[in-house]
Design an enzyme around this catalytic site. Structure first.
Site, mmCIF file in Angstrom:
data_model
loop_
_atom_site.group_PDB
_atom_site.id
_atom_site.type_symbol
_atom_site.label_atom_id
_atom_site.label_comp_id
_atom_site.label_asym_id
_atom_site.label_seq_id
_atom_site.Cartn_x
_atom_site.Cartn_y
_atom_site.Cartn_z
ATOM 1 N N ASP A 2 0.855 -1.197 0.000
ATOM 2 C CA ASP A 2 0.000 0.000 0.000
ATOM 3 C C ASP A 2 0.884 1.237 0.000
ATOM 4 O O ASP A 2 2.091 1.138 0.225
ATOM 5 C CB ASP A 2 -1.045 -0.022 1.128
ATOM 6 C CG ASP A 2 -0.480 0.132 2.524
ATOM 7 O OD1 ASP A 2 -1.244 0.498 3.413
ATOM 8 O OD2 ASP A 2 0.712 -0.129 2.749
ATOM 9 N N TYR A 23 3.016 4.654 0.679
ATOM 10 C CA TYR A 23 3.723 5.204 1.847
ATOM 11 C C TYR A 23 2.768 6.129 2.597
ATOM 12 O O TYR A 23 1.979 6.843 1.981
ATOM 13 C CB TYR A 23 4.943 6.005 1.403
ATOM 14 C CG TYR A 23 6.009 5.190 0.691
ATOM 15 C CD1 TYR A 23 6.671 4.157 1.342
ATOM 16 C CD2 TYR A 23 6.368 5.476 -0.623
ATOM 17 C CE1 TYR A 23 7.673 3.422 0.700
ATOM 18 C CE2 TYR A 23 7.364 4.747 -1.273
ATOM 19 C CZ TYR A 23 8.016 3.719 -0.605
ATOM 20 O OH TYR A 23 8.991 2.997 -1.244
ATOM 21 N N PHE A 46 6.727 1.881 -4.593
ATOM 22 C CA PHE A 46 8.142 2.040 -4.224
ATOM 23 C C PHE A 46 8.688 3.454 -4.454
ATOM 24 O O PHE A 46 9.741 3.806 -3.937
ATOM 25 C CB PHE A 46 9.059 1.035 -4.955
ATOM 26 C CG PHE A 46 8.806 -0.397 -4.585
ATOM 27 C CD1 PHE A 46 9.143 -0.882 -3.324
ATOM 28 C CD2 PHE A 46 8.212 -1.274 -5.480
ATOM 29 C CE1 PHE A 46 8.902 -2.211 -2.969
ATOM 30 C CE2 PHE A 46 7.966 -2.598 -5.140
ATOM 31 C CZ PHE A 46 8.319 -3.066 -3.882
ATOM 32 N N HIS A 56 11.350 -9.848 -0.544
ATOM 33 C CA HIS A 56 11.034 -8.418 -0.615
ATOM 34 C C HIS A 56 12.275 -7.590 -0.278
ATOM 35 O O HIS A 56 13.094 -8.002 0.552
ATOM 36 C CB HIS A 56 9.910 -8.116 0.384
ATOM 37 C CG HIS A 56 9.248 -6.790 0.158
ATOM 38 N ND1 HIS A 56 9.762 -5.609 0.648
ATOM 39 C CD2 HIS A 56 8.118 -6.459 -0.516
ATOM 40 C CE1 HIS A 56 8.973 -4.614 0.278
ATOM 41 N NE2 HIS A 56 7.970 -5.096 -0.428
#
Length: 222
Positions: free
Chosen positions: A64, A66, A77, A187
């Protein structure tokens, strides 16, 4: 900017469905109640403005947005210029520096140039309340982004889906068409990057796959 025409029919079709009407009402009520919601309203669907459907070559899946001030702008990202580079992206930059010859770690975290080269940068949930991670999870965005992936699965051009972490891998299970390719691993978050994200060489691998099919490679330098 506006939604690219190639996405327009799909998004309009989603917007007419009950789940999306309820989702929109929820997000609007949150904003109307004085809560600070990220990203700003006009940037929620940015991923679909910068990467036309027919030009999608690579898909990055995030979770989701930031939830800090001025960070999220609709691309997973990525953060606005002038904002501190978040830890997961800092780790992506470290991996790029060791994987891609000549890559120099940028001082900003804006990944817009990736989106403009055909990298669809898709979060699973597209809005969040300030300071509250996952606050808009299960509000309907997951249905929308699942439908986006199903729609991408039907596209004729081969697409590389980059799935980092358990969440993205689970989300990517709907990619079944044989002409698409999946690249997966841990990740880049500080919690898991040392479990195999560092040294995965996914960025050069993606370019190798693109090259094999005669497609232009991604210039990862931002």
């Amino acid at each position: 900017m506006a939604i690219d025409l190639s996405w327009k029919a799909f998004i309009q079709q989603q917007q007419q469905q009950d789940y999306f009407t309820a989702l929109q009402a929820f997000v609007e009520a949150e904003r109307a109640a004085g809560k600070v919601i990220f990203p700003p309203k006009e940037q929620v669907l940015s991923a679909f403005e910068y990467t036309p459907l027919s030009e999608v070559r690579v898909v990055l899946i995030g979770q989701d947005p930031y939830h800090g001030p001025d960070q999220a702008h609709g691309l997973c990202f990525s953060v606005q210029k002038g904002v501190k580079v978040p830890p997961s992206l800092a780790n992506m930059y470290k991996e790029l520096a060791s994987d891609i010859e000549g890559f120099t770690i940028p001082e900003h975290g804006n990944l817009l140039t990736w989106a403009q080269q055909g990298v669809l940068m898709l979060n699973t949930v597209l809005t969040v309340e300030q300071g509250k991670a996952h606050s808009h999870a299960k509000s309907g965005w997951e249905i929308f982004t699942q439908n986006v992936l199903l729609h991408l699965n039907e596209q004729p051009q081969p697409i590389i889906f980059v799935l980092w972490g358990a969440h993205a891998k689970k989300k990517g299970k709907v990619i079944t068409a044989e002409h698409h390719q999946i690249v997966s691993g841990p990740h880049p978050s500080p919690l898991s990057a040392y479990r195999g994200f560092f040294g995965c060489k996914h960025f050069s691998h993606v370019n190798q796959l693109l090259k094999q099919r005669g497609s232009a490679t991604i210039d990862w330098q931002v």
